[in-house]
Write a protein that holds these residues in place. Structure first.
Motif, PDB file in Angstrom:
ATOM      1  N   GLU A  40       0.922  -1.158   0.021  1.00 48.86           N
ATOM      2  CA  GLU A  40       0.031   0.220  -0.119  1.00 48.86           C
ATOM      3  C   GLU A  40       0.623   1.160  -0.069  1.00 48.86           C
ATOM      4  N   ARG A  41       2.307   1.458   0.854  1.00 51.52           N
ATOM      5  CA  ARG A  41       2.886   2.251   0.960  1.00 51.52           C
ATOM      6  C   ARG A  41       3.621   2.699  -0.613  1.00 51.52           C
ATOM      7  N   ILE A  42       3.779   1.626  -1.182  1.00 54.00           N
ATOM      8  CA  ILE A  42       4.548   1.709  -2.710  1.00 54.00           C
ATOM      9  C   ILE A  42       3.419   2.531  -3.441  1.00 54.00           C
ATOM     10  N   GLU A  43       2.134   2.009  -3.374  1.00 50.15           N
ATOM     11  CA  GLU A  43       1.287   2.488  -4.225  1.00 50.15           C
ATOM     12  C   GLU A  43       1.002   4.082  -3.938  1.00 50.15           C
ATOM     13  N   GLU A  44       1.173   4.395  -2.672  1.00 50.51           N
ATOM     14  CA  GLU A  44       0.993   5.751  -2.186  1.00 50.51           C
ATOM     15  C   GLU A  44       2.290   6.694  -2.729  1.00 50.51           C
ATOM     16  N   SER A  66       4.070   6.004  -5.283  1.00 54.16           N
ATOM     17  CA  SER A  66       3.889   6.347  -6.520  1.00 54.16           C
ATOM     18  C   SER A  66       3.121   7.382  -6.904  1.00 54.16           C
ATOM     19  N   GLN A  67       2.096   7.470  -6.547  1.00 51.49           N
ATOM     20  CA  GLN A  67       1.208   8.779  -6.787  1.00 51.49           C
ATOM     21  C   GLN A  67       1.445   9.938  -6.250  1.00 51.49           C
ATOM     22  N   GLN A  68       2.403   9.959  -5.125  1.00 49.70           N
ATOM     23  CA  GLN A  68       3.140  11.292  -4.464  1.00 49.70           C
ATOM     24  C   GLN A  68       4.153  11.530  -5.648  1.00 49.70           C
ATOM     25  N   LEU A  69       4.992  10.783  -6.142  1.00 51.52           N
ATOM     26  CA  LEU A  69       5.775  11.059  -6.832  1.00 51.52           C
ATOM     27  C   LEU A  69       5.417  11.648  -8.236  1.00 51.52           C
ATOM     28  N   LYS A  70       4.093  11.195  -8.767  1.00 56.05           N
ATOM     29  CA  LYS A  70       3.428  11.600  -9.926  1.00 56.05           C
ATOM     30  C   LYS A  70       2.825  12.907  -9.613  1.00 56.05           C
ATOM     31  N   SER A 108      11.931   6.477 -11.089  1.00 53.58           N
ATOM     32  CA  SER A 108      10.927   7.296 -11.096  1.00 53.58           C
ATOM     33  C   SER A 108      11.488   8.780 -10.302  1.00 53.58           C
ATOM     34  N   TYR A 109      12.201   8.573  -9.160  1.00 47.55           N
ATOM     35  CA  TYR A 109      12.722   9.586  -8.452  1.00 47.55           C
ATOM     36  C   TYR A 109      14.030  10.283  -9.103  1.00 47.55           C
ATOM     37  N   TRP A 162      11.671  20.695  -3.576  1.00 46.97           N
ATOM     38  CA  TRP A 162      10.997  19.478  -4.287  1.00 46.97           C
ATOM     39  C   TRP A 162      11.743  18.285  -4.357  1.00 46.97           C
ATOM     40  N   LEU A 163      13.292  18.575  -4.284  1.00 45.23           N
ATOM     41  CA  LEU A 163      14.074  17.403  -4.263  1.00 45.23           C
ATOM     42  C   LEU A 163      14.011  16.738  -2.752  1.00 45.23           C
ATOM     43  N   ASP A 164      13.839  17.574  -1.844  1.00 47.36           N
ATOM     44  CA  ASP A 164      13.625  16.814  -0.363  1.00 47.36           C
ATOM     45  C   ASP A 164      12.183  16.231  -0.263  1.00 47.36           C
ATOM     46  N   GLU A 165      11.168  16.713  -0.883  1.00 50.48           N
ATOM     47  CA  GLU A 165       9.810  16.030  -0.812  1.00 50.48           C
ATOM     48  C   GLU A 165      10.012  14.766  -1.520  1.00 50.48           C
ATOM     49  N   GLY A 166      10.674  14.747  -2.607  1.00 51.36           N
ATOM     50  CA  GLY A 166      10.737  13.431  -3.276  1.00 51.36           C
ATOM     51  C   GLY A 166      11.501  12.348  -2.532  1.00 51.36           C
ATOM     52  N   SER A 167      12.814  12.853  -2.086  1.00 54.83           N
ATOM     53  CA  SER A 167      13.536  11.835  -1.193  1.00 54.83           C
ATOM     54  C   SER A 167      12.898  11.266   0.028  1.00 54.83           C
ATOM     55  N   ALA A 168      12.147  12.385   0.641  1.00 52.22           N
ATOM     56  CA  ALA A 168      11.120  11.949   1.914  1.00 52.22           C
ATOM     57  C   ALA A 168      10.136  10.637   1.723  1.00 52.22           C
ATOM     58  N   ILE A 169       9.765  10.912   0.545  1.00 52.48           N
ATOM     59  CA  ILE A 169       8.730   9.832   0.146  1.00 52.48           C
ATOM     60  C   ILE A 169       9.309   8.469   0.127  1.00 52.48           C
ATOM     61  N   LEU A 170      10.353   8.359  -0.384  1.00 54.80           N
ATOM     62  CA  LEU A 170      11.119   6.953  -0.481  1.00 54.80           C
ATOM     63  C   LEU A 170      11.587   6.540   0.717  1.00 54.80           C
ATOM     64  N   ARG A 171      11.889   7.526   1.622  1.00 49.19           N
ATOM     65  CA  ARG A 171      12.545   7.288   2.976  1.00 49.19           C
ATOM     66  C   ARG A 171      11.482   6.955   3.897  1.00 49.19           C
TER      67      ARG A 171
END
Length: 253
Positions: free
Chosen positions: A75-79, A81-85, A133-134, A158-167
């Protein structure tokens, strides 16, 4: 007439390689070891893939807590993916402001990092897809900043936001404490193994009923083998190739 020969086919094999163009993405692959000054380390995707493999082993032994973690990670992977999009969509709006008279090609590293992947779980590969994707997102952000479409503050945000999603995804995997030592039969009997498992994962709260009875499992959950589930699962060898960390001192602009 029946065939008079017997086929002798070997196992299927495939070569998979990962190519990353940015230092931001490569840091997320390797993670960061604990610093001598007490600075905490951070798990990378390679370590996250190893954790998923351990969770998969536990789920195969009918451990409902392992099954629950597989569901939460899926579920977190799906979330994620959408957040990066969502960030990518904001970049689309920014790049649409480029004058029609200008043509800008993709920015690719002249010396990207390429390494082979040895992963045994579909969810680990889905984590890799997020990392690629990141990596592409970072390239687009840096390009937009380079040609003056976004300022430095927006670039860093935006760089930090994307990194935080994966972390956050990797951090979820780190909460897994290992095979609980109990199977669903143990929970049905409410024996000592089940009680110990509940104490081990008390921080998660009560197991959802549909996870406990096995009616809801991850789409990528392994088949259950109920052989000697009372003993702990031994760790497999690392899924990811053990590579030295790349040099992160080079400017990325």
């Amino acid at each position: 007439m029946a065939d008079s020969f017997q086929l002798n086919l070997g196992s299927l094999r495939s070569s998979v390689q990962l190519t990353l163009h940015t230092h931001h993405a490569s840091r997320l692959w390797f993670g960061r070891p604990r610093g001598e000054n007490g600075k905490p380390g951070m798990i990378g995707l390679s370590g996250f893939a190893n954790i998923i493999n351990r969770i998969k082993q536990g789920a195969a032994q009918d451990d409902p807590y392992s099954d629950w973690f597989l569901l939460m990670i899926e579920e977190r992977i799906e979330e994620a993916s959408q957040q990066l999009k969502d960030i990518d969509s904001k970049l689309d709006e920014v790049m649409a402001c480029l004058p029609a008279q200008l043509s800008v090609s993709n920015n690719l590293s002249v010396q990207p990092m390429t390494l082979p992947l040895y992963l045994t779980s579909p969810l680990a590969y889905k984590g890799v897809y997020l990392l690629t994707s990141y990596d592409e997102l970072v390239r687009r952000i840096l390009l937009a900043n380079h040609i003056g479409l976004i300022d430095n503050h927006t670039k860093e945000a935006w760089l930090d936001e994307g990194s935080a999603i994966l972390r956050r995804l990797f951090g979820l995997g780190q909460r897994y404490k290992g095979f609980s030592g109990a199977s669903r039969d143990d929970f049905a009997a409410n024996n000592a193994r089940a009680q110990a498992a509940r104490e081990m994962y008390a921080f998660l709260g009560e197991l959802p009923a549909d996870v406990l009875d096995g009616s809801r499992r991850s789409k990528y959950a392994p088949d259950i083998t109920r052989a000697n589930t009372s003993r702990a699962v031994e760790d497999d060898e690392d899924d990811a190739l053990d590579q030295p960390a790349p040099d992160f001192d080079q400017d990325e602009a």
